[in-house]
Scaffold this motif. Structure first.
Motif, mmCIF file in Angstrom:
data_model
loop_
_atom_site.group_PDB
_atom_site.id
_atom_site.type_symbol
_atom_site.label_atom_id
_atom_site.label_comp_id
_atom_site.label_asym_id
_atom_site.label_seq_id
_atom_site.Cartn_x
_atom_site.Cartn_y
_atom_site.Cartn_z
ATOM 1 N N THR A 22 0.828 -1.207 0.000
ATOM 2 C CA THR A 22 0.000 0.000 0.000
ATOM 3 C C THR A 22 0.862 1.256 0.000
ATOM 4 O O THR A 22 0.648 2.169 -0.798
ATOM 5 N N ARG A 23 1.855 1.298 0.880
ATOM 6 C CA ARG A 23 2.725 2.479 0.973
ATOM 7 C C ARG A 23 3.605 2.644 -0.265
ATOM 8 O O ARG A 23 4.053 3.746 -0.568
ATOM 9 N N SER A 24 3.855 1.538 -0.968
ATOM 10 C CA SER A 24 4.687 1.584 -2.170
ATOM 11 C C SER A 24 3.864 1.742 -3.444
ATOM 12 O O SER A 24 4.402 1.732 -4.546
ATOM 13 N N ARG A 25 2.534 1.829 -3.277
ATOM 14 C CA ARG A 25 1.603 2.015 -4.394
ATOM 15 C C ARG A 25 1.635 0.867 -5.396
ATOM 16 O O ARG A 25 1.657 1.084 -6.621
ATOM 17 N N ILE A 26 1.673 -0.353 -4.865
ATOM 18 C CA ILE A 26 1.558 -1.539 -5.703
ATOM 19 C C ILE A 26 0.556 -2.491 -5.069
ATOM 20 O O ILE A 26 0.260 -2.390 -3.879
ATOM 21 N N ALA A 27 0.041 -3.410 -5.847
ATOM 22 C CA ALA A 27 -0.919 -4.389 -5.335
ATOM 23 C C ALA A 27 -0.221 -5.371 -4.399
ATOM 24 O O ALA A 27 0.944 -5.716 -4.608
ATOM 25 N N GLN A 28 -0.937 -5.825 -3.380
ATOM 26 C CA GLN A 28 -0.369 -6.767 -2.427
ATOM 27 C C GLN A 28 0.060 -8.045 -3.122
ATOM 28 O O GLN A 28 1.114 -8.607 -2.822
ATOM 29 N N GLN A 29 -0.725 -8.520 -4.063
ATOM 30 C CA GLN A 29 -0.398 -9.741 -4.795
ATOM 31 C C GLN A 29 0.899 -9.552 -5.597
ATOM 32 O O GLN A 29 1.717 -10.466 -5.686
ATOM 33 N N THR A 30 1.083 -8.383 -6.143
ATOM 34 C CA THR A 30 2.307 -8.085 -6.889
ATOM 35 C C THR A 30 3.507 -8.092 -5.949
ATOM 36 O O THR A 30 4.539 -8.697 -6.242
ATOM 37 N N TYR A 31 3.360 -7.438 -4.795
ATOM 38 C CA TYR A 31 4.456 -7.422 -3.824
ATOM 39 C C TYR A 31 4.778 -8.843 -3.367
ATOM 40 O O TYR A 31 5.945 -9.217 -3.257
ATOM 41 N N ASN A 32 3.763 -9.625 -3.127
ATOM 42 C CA ASN A 32 3.962 -11.026 -2.740
ATOM 43 C C ASN A 32 4.771 -11.762 -3.803
ATOM 44 O O ASN A 32 5.678 -12.544 -3.468
ATOM 45 N N SER A 33 4.491 -11.503 -5.051
ATOM 46 C CA SER A 33 5.240 -12.126 -6.149
ATOM 47 C C SER A 33 6.706 -11.707 -6.140
ATOM 48 O O SER A 33 7.584 -12.509 -6.453
ATOM 49 N N TYR A 34 6.972 -10.463 -5.780
ATOM 50 C CA TYR A 34 8.361 -10.002 -5.671
ATOM 51 C C TYR A 34 9.078 -10.742 -4.544
ATOM 52 O O TYR A 34 10.192 -11.213 -4.707
ATOM 53 N N GLU A 35 8.412 -10.828 -3.377
ATOM 54 C CA GLU A 35 9.021 -11.473 -2.212
ATOM 55 C C GLU A 35 9.253 -12.964 -2.423
ATOM 56 O O GLU A 35 10.149 -13.541 -1.832
ATOM 57 N N ASN A 36 8.426 -13.572 -3.232
ATOM 58 C CA ASN A 36 8.559 -15.009 -3.473
ATOM 59 C C ASN A 36 9.370 -15.324 -4.731
ATOM 60 O O ASN A 36 9.531 -16.490 -5.089
ATOM 61 N N GLY A 37 9.887 -14.292 -5.384
ATOM 62 C CA GLY A 37 10.762 -14.481 -6.522
ATOM 63 C C GLY A 37 10.077 -14.865 -7.817
ATOM 64 O O GLY A 37 10.724 -15.294 -8.766
#
Length: 64
Positions: A22-37
């Motif tokens: 939210t603070r980075s202005r991206i979707a949570q699912q997208t951020y999750n994809s980044y964290e999981n590679g």
């Protein structure tokens, strides 16, 4: 590896994936994809995430 660094920094700050997203202005699912590679963030997203996590881009991208 970026995915590992994202998770480490997020946990150091005591934040949830949703808060970072939210603070980075991206979707949570997208951020999750980044964290999981599964996905690689754009330069703009990396800048926003680094700002949210109060760290440098180098902190996220450097190989330790």
């Amino acid at each position: 590896m970026l995915a590992v660094k994202l998770k480490e920094k997020r946990k150091e700050k005591g934040m949830t994936q949703q808060e970072v997203a939210t603070r980075s202005r991206i979707a949570q699912q997208t951020y999750n994809s980044y964290e999981n590679g599964y996905r690689v963030p754009s330069i703009e997203s990396i800048k926003n995430i680094a700002k949210t996590l109060n760290c440098s881009i180098d902190d996220l991208l450097a190989d330790d």
